[in-house]
Enzyme design. Structure first.
Site, mmCIF file in Angstrom:
data_model
loop_
_atom_site.group_PDB
_atom_site.id
_atom_site.type_symbol
_atom_site.label_atom_id
_atom_site.label_comp_id
_atom_site.label_asym_id
_atom_site.label_seq_id
_atom_site.Cartn_x
_atom_site.Cartn_y
_atom_site.Cartn_z
ATOM 1 N N ASP A 46 80.582 49.560 58.957
ATOM 2 C CA ASP A 46 80.333 48.460 59.900
ATOM 3 C C ASP A 46 80.787 48.788 61.311
ATOM 4 O OD1 ASP A 46 83.023 48.272 58.958
ATOM 5 O OD2 ASP A 46 83.120 46.187 59.634
ATOM 6 N N SER A 82 103.747 29.343 60.535
ATOM 7 C CA SER A 82 103.150 29.898 59.325
ATOM 8 C C SER A 82 103.844 29.315 58.106
ATOM 9 C CB SER A 82 103.275 31.425 59.307
ATOM 10 O OG SER A 82 103.007 31.924 58.007
ATOM 11 N N SER A 136 90.321 40.173 53.593
ATOM 12 C CA SER A 136 90.212 39.861 55.021
ATOM 13 C C SER A 136 90.872 38.562 55.443
ATOM 14 C CB SER A 136 88.749 39.871 55.465
ATOM 15 O OG SER A 136 88.299 41.185 55.506
ATOM 16 N N SER A 189 93.210 38.492 57.637
ATOM 17 C CA SER A 189 93.416 38.600 59.089
ATOM 18 C C SER A 189 92.159 38.178 59.847
ATOM 19 C CB SER A 189 93.808 40.029 59.471
ATOM 20 O OG SER A 189 92.820 40.956 59.080
ATOM 21 N N ASP A 193 83.689 41.755 58.818
ATOM 22 C CA ASP A 193 84.547 40.715 58.248
ATOM 23 C C ASP A 193 84.455 39.426 59.057
ATOM 24 O OD1 ASP A 193 85.250 42.714 56.538
ATOM 25 O OD2 ASP A 193 87.297 42.943 57.290
ATOM 26 N N TYR A 195 92.957 54.176 58.525
ATOM 27 C CA TYR A 195 91.723 53.515 58.959
ATOM 28 C C TYR A 195 91.331 53.998 60.354
ATOM 29 C CZ TYR A 195 88.473 49.583 59.651
ATOM 30 O OH TYR A 195 87.354 48.818 59.874
#
Length: 389
Positions: free
Chosen positions: A41, A72, A129, A131, A175, A225
């Site tokens: 992607d 959070s 995903s 994030s 994503d 990555y």
């Protein structure tokens, strides 16, 4: 997430940030799977993702100041930030939110201060995903709250830029895009070069997709990555020196011998072989799903895992073991998904096989790694939205 948890989080929000005449608004973004088209992607490739019914939720309310306060539930901490924004040294989860504000302001939007509470049920480190869901739900919540009217497709791009520029992970667009535009019971085929996309509705009949979480997350993920991305970029530069018509690595149609003649290193060659072979597998999977040829789809899923493990080198011992064991148990197809080095395996199989696979694989995995496996059934769901309470 269920309405009871949302109600508890509303009470939690008001305990932390106080009650005012205006209630915070609630927004939700899903997790995602990608059926095929892995690690292409950010290389102009075609991917086949779907949004699924795990999610991140945020309550957001303007606070009439220039201070931003984030809480959070997962980490049980509240963090204050203000301009000029910088990466947070001890609470990196806030960077996904702050990065979105930075990218919105770079487009000319003035984002005033707000209070935000975030909670979610996407398993951390699963490769589903969380994030990207946080980025997209933040962007959508800000746009809706302040009346910016930003299209969902553009919110996806804002989320990707936040992760690329502020967080520092050179992720692709997939994503964020599927999390923004997902549709219940549909996948999309997305051309990540042009961002053109179309919805595909599949009837799985007696088959099902499900997920197995390896419950490992190796810390190589982000650094590896970015390294893979650099290797792909350098491979393309060498190929373009001899074949300038290729604009993206995904478009390359050269033989292995021709690639070697371009001066690719061994690693660059393997990365290129994965990317170009994934192009053909993606076509086969789309055709197989549309014509109910599920065995064809399964073959391609196993081939993708093999390529991700051997050519792109983003798998690990645990996910390789899961996939090879599934294959020996007669599953239709399986592969690791996400960035790699742990996380989840996507499985395609007949519905009546689930109980047997669950029992046998859990036992052998426990014996091999002294770890539990988690199995997740899921539904394909809508993309980011406001939840009206």
């Amino acid at each position: 997430m269920d309405s009871l948890r949302s109600k508890e989080n509303l009470n939690h929000f008001e305990r932390i940030f106080g009650k005012t005449n205006s209630k915070p608004r609630l927004f939700e973004a899903p997790a995602r799977i990608n059926i095929i088209g892995e690690h292409v992607d950010y290389l102009g490739g075609i991917v086949l993702p779907a949004a699924i019914n795990f999610s991140v939720q945020v309550f957001l309310r303007p606070n009439q100041s220039q201070i931003f306060q984030f809480h959070s539930v997962t980490y049980n901490e509240t963090v204050k930030v203000q301009k000029p924004f910088q990466s947070h040294p001890t609470s990196p989860w806030t960077d996904y939110i702050t990065g979105v504000i930075v990218e919105m302001e770079a487009l000319g939007f003035d984002v005033p201060g707000f209070d935000l509470l975030v909670d979610g049920n996407i398993p951390q480190g699963s490769g589903l995903s969380s994030s990207a869901a946080l980025e997209v739900v933040t962007g959508f919540a800000i746009s809706e709250t302040y009346g910016f009217g930003i299209k969902k497709e553009d919110i996806a791009v804002i989320g990707q830029k936040a992760e690329n520029n502020f967080v520092g992970t050179k992720c692709g667009i997939m994503d964020q895009f599927i999390i923004a535009v997902g549709k219940e019971n549909d996948c999309i085929s997305l051309n990540t070069n042009t961002l053109s996309y179309s919805y595909h509705h599949f009837e799985l009949e007696d088959y099902e997709f499900y997920l197995i979480n390896s419950n490992v997350k190796h810390n190589l993920k982000d650094s590896a990555y970015n390294k893979r991305r650099l290797e792909c970029e350098s491979a393309l530069e060498k190929i373009q020196a001899k074949f300038p018509n290729f604009k993206q690595l995904y478009d390359v149609t050269l033989s292995k011998e021709e690639l070697i003649d371009c001066g690719l290193t061994g690693d660059e060659l393997k990365r290129t072989i994965h990317v170009t072979s994934e192009r053909d597998r993606t076509k086969q999977v789309i055709q197989g799903l549309e014509s109910n040829q599920f065995s064809q789809v399964g073959v391609s899923l196993f081939e993708t895992h093999e390529s991700l493990s051997k050519n792109f080198e983003v798998s690990c011992e645990e996910t390789d073991f899961i996939v090879s064991t599934l294959k020996s148990l007669g599953v239709i197809g399986a592969r690791m998904i996400g960035g790699g080095f742990g996380g989840c395996v996507l499985v395609l199989d007949k519905k009546n096989q689930f109980a047997k696979i669950n029992e046998e694989l859990k036992k052998s995995y426990q014996q091999k790694f002294n770890l539990e496996l988690d199995f997740y059934k899921f539904q394909i769901s809508d993309g980011v939205k406001e939840i009206f309470t």
